[in-house]
Write a protein that holds these residues in place. Structure first.
Motif, short mmCIF file in Angstrom:
data_model
loop_
_atom_site.label_atom_id
_atom_site.label_comp_id
_atom_site.label_asym_id
_atom_site.label_seq_id
_atom_site.Cartn_x
_atom_site.Cartn_y
_atom_site.Cartn_z
N PHE A 239 51.78 14.60 68.52
CA PHE A 239 51.43 13.84 67.31
C PHE A 239 52.67 13.14 66.75
N ASP A 240 52.46 11.96 66.19
CA ASP A 240 53.54 11.22 65.56
C ASP A 240 53.71 11.66 64.11
N VAL A 241 54.95 11.76 63.68
CA VAL A 241 55.26 12.07 62.28
C VAL A 241 55.70 10.77 61.61
N ASN A 242 55.01 10.40 60.56
CA ASN A 242 55.26 9.11 59.92
C ASN A 242 56.20 9.18 58.73
N LEU A 243 56.38 10.39 58.18
CA LEU A 243 57.19 10.49 56.96
C LEU A 243 57.90 11.83 56.91
N ILE A 244 59.24 11.78 56.75
CA ILE A 244 60.06 12.98 56.56
C ILE A 244 61.00 12.70 55.39
N PRO A 245 60.93 13.46 54.32
CA PRO A 245 61.82 13.20 53.18
C PRO A 245 63.26 13.59 53.51
N GLU A 246 64.21 12.89 52.88
CA GLU A 246 65.62 13.23 53.07
C GLU A 246 65.92 14.63 52.54
N ASP A 247 65.29 14.96 51.41
CA ASP A 247 65.39 16.29 50.82
C ASP A 247 64.29 17.13 51.45
N TYR A 248 64.67 18.13 52.27
CA TYR A 248 63.69 18.91 53.02
C TYR A 248 62.98 19.90 52.11
N SER A 249 62.11 19.38 51.25
CA SER A 249 61.37 20.24 50.32
C SER A 249 60.15 19.49 49.82
N GLY A 250 59.25 20.24 49.16
CA GLY A 250 58.09 19.60 48.55
C GLY A 250 58.50 18.56 47.53
N LYS A 251 59.59 18.84 46.81
CA LYS A 251 60.09 17.88 45.82
C LYS A 251 60.57 16.61 46.49
N GLY A 252 61.06 16.74 47.73
CA GLY A 252 61.47 15.56 48.48
C GLY A 252 60.29 14.66 48.77
N LEU A 253 59.14 15.26 49.07
CA LEU A 253 57.93 14.46 49.31
C LEU A 253 57.42 13.84 48.01
N VAL A 254 57.58 14.56 46.91
CA VAL A 254 57.20 13.99 45.62
C VAL A 254 57.94 12.68 45.39
N LYS A 255 59.23 12.67 45.70
CA LYS A 255 60.03 11.45 45.54
C LYS A 255 59.51 10.33 46.43
N LYS A 256 59.08 10.68 47.64
CA LYS A 256 58.58 9.67 48.58
C LYS A 256 57.30 9.01 48.08
N PHE A 257 56.45 9.79 47.40
CA PHE A 257 55.17 9.26 46.94
C PHE A 257 55.22 8.78 45.49
N MET A 258 56.38 8.93 44.85
CA MET A 258 56.50 8.63 43.42
C MET A 258 56.05 7.21 43.08
N ASN A 259 56.48 6.25 43.87
CA ASN A 259 56.20 4.85 43.54
C ASN A 259 55.12 4.23 44.43
N ARG A 260 54.33 5.08 45.07
CA ARG A 260 53.25 4.59 45.93
C ARG A 260 51.91 4.69 45.20
N GLU A 261 51.04 3.76 45.52
CA GLU A 261 49.69 3.79 44.95
C GLU A 261 48.83 4.71 45.82
N ILE A 262 48.49 5.88 45.31
CA ILE A 262 47.74 6.85 46.10
C ILE A 262 46.43 7.25 45.41
N ASN A 263 46.06 6.51 44.40
CA ASN A 263 44.81 6.78 43.68
C ASN A 263 43.63 6.78 44.66
N GLY A 264 42.92 7.91 44.73
CA GLY A 264 41.75 8.01 45.60
C GLY A 264 42.05 8.38 47.04
N MET A 265 43.33 8.41 47.42
CA MET A 265 43.68 8.79 48.79
C MET A 265 43.46 10.28 48.99
#
Length: 254
Positions: A108-134
């Motif tokens: 499987f391909d991995v499309n996203l890995i945060p620089e900060d290896y934590s859940g908070k790192g992923l929060v930063k990745k999605f912070m400015n993305r439009e994810i309403n309803g996703m």
């Protein structure tokens, strides 16, 4: 639920001038090969005394299609992968290089890995993305931080987080852990998860003879800090960086 204690042999070592020389690994043996090899390659002596084990939990997935699958650990992926062909998904996000490697080994391909290896790192990745309803699927352990899930929900995403495994503390006979540390002259204890630290502290305390406690990341550090224990952790939350930190401490003390 408790697991039976496992006993691990000791071995003879030469004297060393290093401050941190005899390193206790508290993670599962099947996940410790890299840690052992890295420590040994730097002239250090690893000892394995696991504090936890993981067991699968059967789960039911309500939705059948997701925009993102998120795996916060290799355990999460390994316990979930038997379900992966029963759903449709767009992209995969992984916390940490090792998690990504486990996923990629299965094709499987991995499309996203945060620089900060934590859940908070992923929060930063999605912070400015439009994810309403996703739709997001986050398989994981029975006990876990809800930081990422709560953030996604606050952004009006639809989140499903099935429990696919449980972490169980390994119980040892009274006095065994402290005896193991004393007998093997352990001077550094490592924890790769809050669960391992929790299991350890529920059975014994960190003795004064231990010179340093090194943990994999901020979450484990915070747990120990809340319990009045000083620890250090590397900038990147990997076993390799834990070893580099131990070596850096040794270099600074020479």
């Amino acid at each position: 639920m408790q697991a039976e204690g496992k006993f691990w042999p000791t071995y003879t070592m030469k004297n060393s001038e290093k401050l941190l020389n005899r390193i206790l690994i508290t993670r599962q043996p099947e996940q410790s090969a890299e840690f052992v090899n890295l420590l040994s390659s730097r002239g250090l002596y690893p000892f394995i005394l696991p504090m936890i084990e993981t067991v699968p939990v059967e789960c039911e997935i309500k939705n059948k299609a997701f925009d993102y699958l998120i795996f916060t650990s290799s355990n999460a992926f390994n316990y979930f992968k038997k379900y992966i062909n029963s759903i449709k998904f767009g992209k995969i996000a992984a916390v940490g290089k090792k998690t990504a490697e486990a996923i990629e080994r299965e094709g499987f391909d991995v499309n996203l890995i945060p620089e900060d290896y934590s859940g908070k790192g992923l929060v930063k990745k999605f912070m400015n993305r439009e994810i309403n309803g996703m739709k997001f699927l986050i398989p994981g352990p029975k006990k876990t931080s809800n930081t990422l899930k709560n953030f996604l929900v606050s952004k009006k995403a639809i989140v499903e987080s099935p429990v696919v495994y449980e972490t169980i503390g390994i119980r040892y006979p009274r006095g065994f852990i402290s005896g193991f540390i004393q007998e093997n002259l352990i001077d550094c204890i490592t924890f790769a998860s809050p669960s391992a630290a929790r299991s350890f502290l529920s059975q014994t305390k960190i003795p004064d003879t231990v010179k340093e406690t090194v943990v994999i990341g901020r979450t484990t550090f915070s747990y120990l800090q809340e319990n009045g224990i000083n620890a250090v952790y590397p900038n990147k939350y990997t076993v390799n960086d834990m070893v580099e930190l131990i070596c850096k401490i040794n270099d600074e003390k020479e």
